[in-house]
Design an enzyme around this catalytic site. Structure first.
Site, PDB file in Angstrom:
ATOM      1  CB  VAL A  63      42.283  48.531  44.787  1.00 15.52           C
ATOM      2  CG1 VAL A  63      40.963  48.665  44.057  1.00 15.52           C
ATOM      3  CG2 VAL A  63      42.974  47.208  44.486  1.00 15.52           C
ATOM      4  CG  ASN A  89      35.208  42.043  41.261  1.00 17.00           C
ATOM      5  OD1 ASN A  89      34.868  40.870  41.434  1.00 17.00           O
ATOM      6  ND2 ASN A  89      35.857  42.444  40.163  1.00 17.00           N
ATOM      7  CB  SER A 141      37.809  32.967  47.464  1.00 16.46           C
ATOM      8  OG  SER A 141      37.969  31.671  46.928  1.00 16.46           O
ATOM      9  CE1 TYR A 154      42.396  35.077  44.825  1.00 19.40           C
ATOM     10  CE2 TYR A 154      41.515  33.098  45.839  1.00 19.40           C
ATOM     11  CZ  TYR A 154      41.360  34.192  45.014  1.00 19.40           C
ATOM     12  OH  TYR A 154      40.145  34.414  44.389  1.00 19.40           O
ATOM     13  CB  ALA A 156      46.794  34.944  53.859  1.00 20.59           C
ATOM     14  CE  LYS A 158      39.957  36.877  46.906  1.00 21.87           C
ATOM     15  NZ  LYS A 158      39.349  38.155  46.494  1.00 21.87           N
TER      16      LYS A 158
HETATM   17  P1  NAP Z   1      39.578  38.527  36.811  1.00 21.78           P
HETATM   18  O1  NAP Z   1      38.823  38.015  35.659  1.00 21.78           O
HETATM   19  O2  NAP Z   1      41.050  38.289  36.873  1.00 21.78           O
HETATM   20  O3  NAP Z   1      39.265  40.086  36.950  1.00 21.78           O
HETATM   21  C1  NAP Z   1      39.845  40.827  37.981  1.00 21.78           C
HETATM   22  C2  NAP Z   1      39.891  42.270  37.559  1.00 21.78           C
HETATM   23  O4  NAP Z   1      40.539  43.010  38.616  1.00 21.78           O
HETATM   24  C3  NAP Z   1      40.717  42.484  36.286  1.00 21.78           C
HETATM   25  O5  NAP Z   1      40.046  43.359  35.412  1.00 21.78           O
HETATM   26  C4  NAP Z   1      41.990  43.115  36.836  1.00 21.78           C
HETATM   27  O6  NAP Z   1      42.631  44.000  35.945  1.00 21.78           O
HETATM   28  C5  NAP Z   1      41.459  43.891  38.011  1.00 21.78           C
HETATM   29  N1  NAP Z   1      42.533  44.282  38.918  1.00 21.78           N
HETATM   30  C6  NAP Z   1      43.644  43.577  39.222  1.00 21.78           C
HETATM   31  N2  NAP Z   1      44.432  44.290  40.043  1.00 21.78           N
HETATM   32  C7  NAP Z   1      43.791  45.468  40.255  1.00 21.78           C
HETATM   33  C8  NAP Z   1      44.107  46.626  41.004  1.00 21.78           C
HETATM   34  N3  NAP Z   1      45.251  46.715  41.689  1.00 21.78           N
HETATM   35  N4  NAP Z   1      43.238  47.668  41.011  1.00 21.78           N
HETATM   36  C9  NAP Z   1      42.083  47.602  40.303  1.00 21.78           C
HETATM   37  N5  NAP Z   1      41.733  46.530  39.559  1.00 21.78           N
HETATM   38  C10 NAP Z   1      42.582  45.468  39.538  1.00 21.78           C
HETATM   39  O7  NAP Z   1      38.998  37.949  38.194  1.00 21.78           O
HETATM   40  P2  NAP Z   1      37.563  37.319  38.528  1.00 21.78           P
HETATM   41  O8  NAP Z   1      37.672  35.859  38.382  1.00 21.78           O
HETATM   42  O9  NAP Z   1      36.490  38.069  37.849  1.00 21.78           O
HETATM   43  O10 NAP Z   1      37.536  37.588  40.104  1.00 21.78           O
HETATM   44  C11 NAP Z   1      36.913  38.727  40.675  1.00 21.78           C
HETATM   45  C12 NAP Z   1      37.016  38.620  42.189  1.00 21.78           C
HETATM   46  O11 NAP Z   1      36.380  37.404  42.613  1.00 21.78           O
HETATM   47  C13 NAP Z   1      38.450  38.538  42.688  1.00 21.78           C
HETATM   48  O12 NAP Z   1      38.582  39.221  43.903  1.00 21.78           O
HETATM   49  C14 NAP Z   1      38.667  37.061  42.885  1.00 21.78           C
HETATM   50  O13 NAP Z   1      39.672  36.793  43.829  1.00 21.78           O
HETATM   51  C15 NAP Z   1      37.294  36.627  43.353  1.00 21.78           C
HETATM   52  N6  NAP Z   1      37.039  35.209  43.114  1.00 21.78           N
HETATM   53  C16 NAP Z   1      37.097  34.677  41.866  1.00 21.78           C
HETATM   54  C17 NAP Z   1      36.871  33.308  41.687  1.00 21.78           C
HETATM   55  C18 NAP Z   1      36.901  32.632  40.341  1.00 21.78           C
HETATM   56  O14 NAP Z   1      36.841  31.395  40.294  1.00 21.78           O
HETATM   57  N7  NAP Z   1      37.016  33.343  39.236  1.00 21.78           N
HETATM   58  C19 NAP Z   1      36.588  32.517  42.797  1.00 21.78           C
HETATM   59  C20 NAP Z   1      36.540  33.097  44.056  1.00 21.78           C
HETATM   60  C21 NAP Z   1      36.763  34.444  44.206  1.00 21.78           C
HETATM   61  P3  NAP Z   1      43.823  43.462  34.987  1.00 21.78           P
HETATM   62  O15 NAP Z   1      43.123  42.667  33.963  1.00 21.78           O
HETATM   63  O16 NAP Z   1      44.433  44.702  34.448  1.00 21.78           O
HETATM   64  O17 NAP Z   1      44.734  42.660  35.864  1.00 21.78           O
END
Ligand code: NAP
Length: 246
Positions: A63, A89, A141, A154, A156, A158
Site C-alpha cells: 500500500v 486494513n 483504532s 500509530y 497519529a 489512526k
Molecule cells: P496483522 O495481523 O499484523 O496483519 C496486518 C497485515 O497487513 C499483515 O498481513 C501485513 O503483512 C499486512 N501489511 C503490512 N504492511 C503492508 C503494506 N505496506 N501493504 C500491504 N499489506 C501490508 O494486523 P491486525 O491486527 O490484523 O490489524 C489489522 C488492522 O487493524 C491494522 O490496520 C491495525 O492497525 C488495525 N487494528 C488492530 C488492532 C489489534 O488489536 N489487532 C487494534 C486496532 C486496530 P506482513 O505480515 O507481511 O507484514
C-alpha cells in the site's frame, strides 16, 4: 447473503483481521481480492475463501507503493470490471516512547497506516465515482480516539484515518460512496504477538467484557458496513472494543 455479487479489495489480507474479513466476505457471497505485501502471504486466505465457495484471488501489493497500487487496481478492474468495496486494513506498529522513537519508526507507520490508506482509496475512487457507488472502510483504532503510551506514530496515523473518513464522507457521499472507519480495541492477531502475556492479561482486565476480541468480531462489522444494510451509515467511526475506554 449480504455481499452477493460485490467485488471487495481487502488490503493486508494475509492474516489477522484482514484474513478474517476476507473469509467473512466470502461467506457472504463477495468476490475477494486479497492483497498483501507478498503474494505468498495471501495464499491461505485465498484458499479459505475458495473453500467457502467464493471467487477469490491474491495480489501482491504494497500500500505504500502508489504506482503499484494503481497497477493492482487496474488488474482487478480488467478482471472483474469494478471494485465495490475497499477495506483499508493493512497496518503495522513500530512502538517506542516519544522521546526514543526514531524517524524510521515514525515514517514506517505513517507510510503504511496513513499514506497507504490514502494510496489505496485514491486508486479505487475514480472507478467508484464513475459508477456512482462504492464503499470505503478504513481501519482506525481505539487508540486513534484516546491516544496510547508508546504509540505516537500509530496514534497519529489512526487519528488521521478518522480525519480521512470524515472528510471523504463529505466529498464522496454526494457521489454515492459511503466511507466509514472501524476502531477496534485489543484484538487477538499476530499484531499482538510481541505483547507479553502479563501485559495481555492487564489489557483484558481493562475491558468491560474481560477478554481480548477475536478478528472475526471485527470482520462481522466490516461485513455489515460493506453491505446495503448499512446504506445510511456514512462518516461513522464505530468501535469494536468490548466497551474499552483507554
Ligand atoms: P496483522 O495481523 O499484523 O496483519 C496486518 C497485515 O497487513 C499483515 O498481513 C501485513 O503483512 C499486512 N501489511 C503490512 N504492511 C503492508 C503494506 N505496506 N501493504 C500491504 N499489506 C501490508 O494486523 P491486525 O491486527 O490484523 O490489524 C489489522 C488492522 O487493524 C491494522 O490496520 C491495525 O492497525 C488495525 N487494528 C488492530 C488492532 C489489534 O488489536 N489487532 C487494534 C486496532 C486496530 P506482513 O505480515 O507481511 O507484514
Amino acid at each position: 447473503m449480504k455481499l452477493q455479487d460485490k467485488v471487495a479489495l481487502i488490503t493486508g489480507a494475509g492474516r489477522g483481521i484482514g484474513a478474517a474479513t476476507a473469509l467473512r466476505f466470502a461467506r457472504e457471497g463477495a468476490t475477494i481480492v486479497a492483497c498483501d505485501v507478498h503474494e505468498d502471504d495471501v495464499r491461505q486466505t485465498v484458499r479459505d475463501c475458495q473453500d467457502a465457495g467464493a471467487t477469490a484471488i491474491g495480489l501482491a501489493a504494497d500500500v505504500t507503493d502508489r504506482s503499484g497500487m494503481d497497477r493492482a487496481v487496474g488488474s482487478i478492474l480488467a478482471r472483474f470490471g469494478r471494485i465495490d468495496v475497499l477495506v483499508n486494513n493493512a497496518g503495522i506498529t513500530r512502538d517506542a516512547r516519544f522521546e526514543k522513537m526514531t524517524e524510521a519508526q515514525f515514517d514506517a507507520v505513517i507510510d503504511v497506516n496513513l499514506k497507504g490508506v490514502f494510496n489505496a482509496a485514491q486508486a479505487v475512487v475514480t472507478g467508484m465515482i464513475e459508477r456512482g457507488r462504492g464503499v470505503i472502510l478504513n481501519a482506525s483504532s481505539v487508540v486513534g480516539l484516546h491516544g496510547n503510551f508508546g504509540q505516537t506514530n500509530y496514534v497519529a496515523a489512526k487519528a488521521g484515518v478518522i480525519g480521512f473518513t470524515r472528510t471523504w464522507c463529505r466529498e464522496l457521499g454526494p457521489k454515492g460512496i459511503r466511507v466509514n472507519a472501524v476502531a477496534p480495541g485489543f484484538i487477538r492477531t499476530p499484531m499482538l504477538d510481541s505483547v507479553p502475556d502479563t501485559v495481555l492479561t492487564r489489557m483484558s482486565d481493562q475491558v468491560p467484557l474481560r477478554r481480548i476480541g477475536q478478528p472475526e468480531e471485527v470482520a462481522n462489522l466490516y461485513a455489515f458496513l460493506a453491505s446495503d444494510e448499512a446504506s445510511y451509515i456514512n462518516g461513522a467511526v464505530i468501535e469494536v472494543t468490548g466497551g474499552l475506554r483507554l
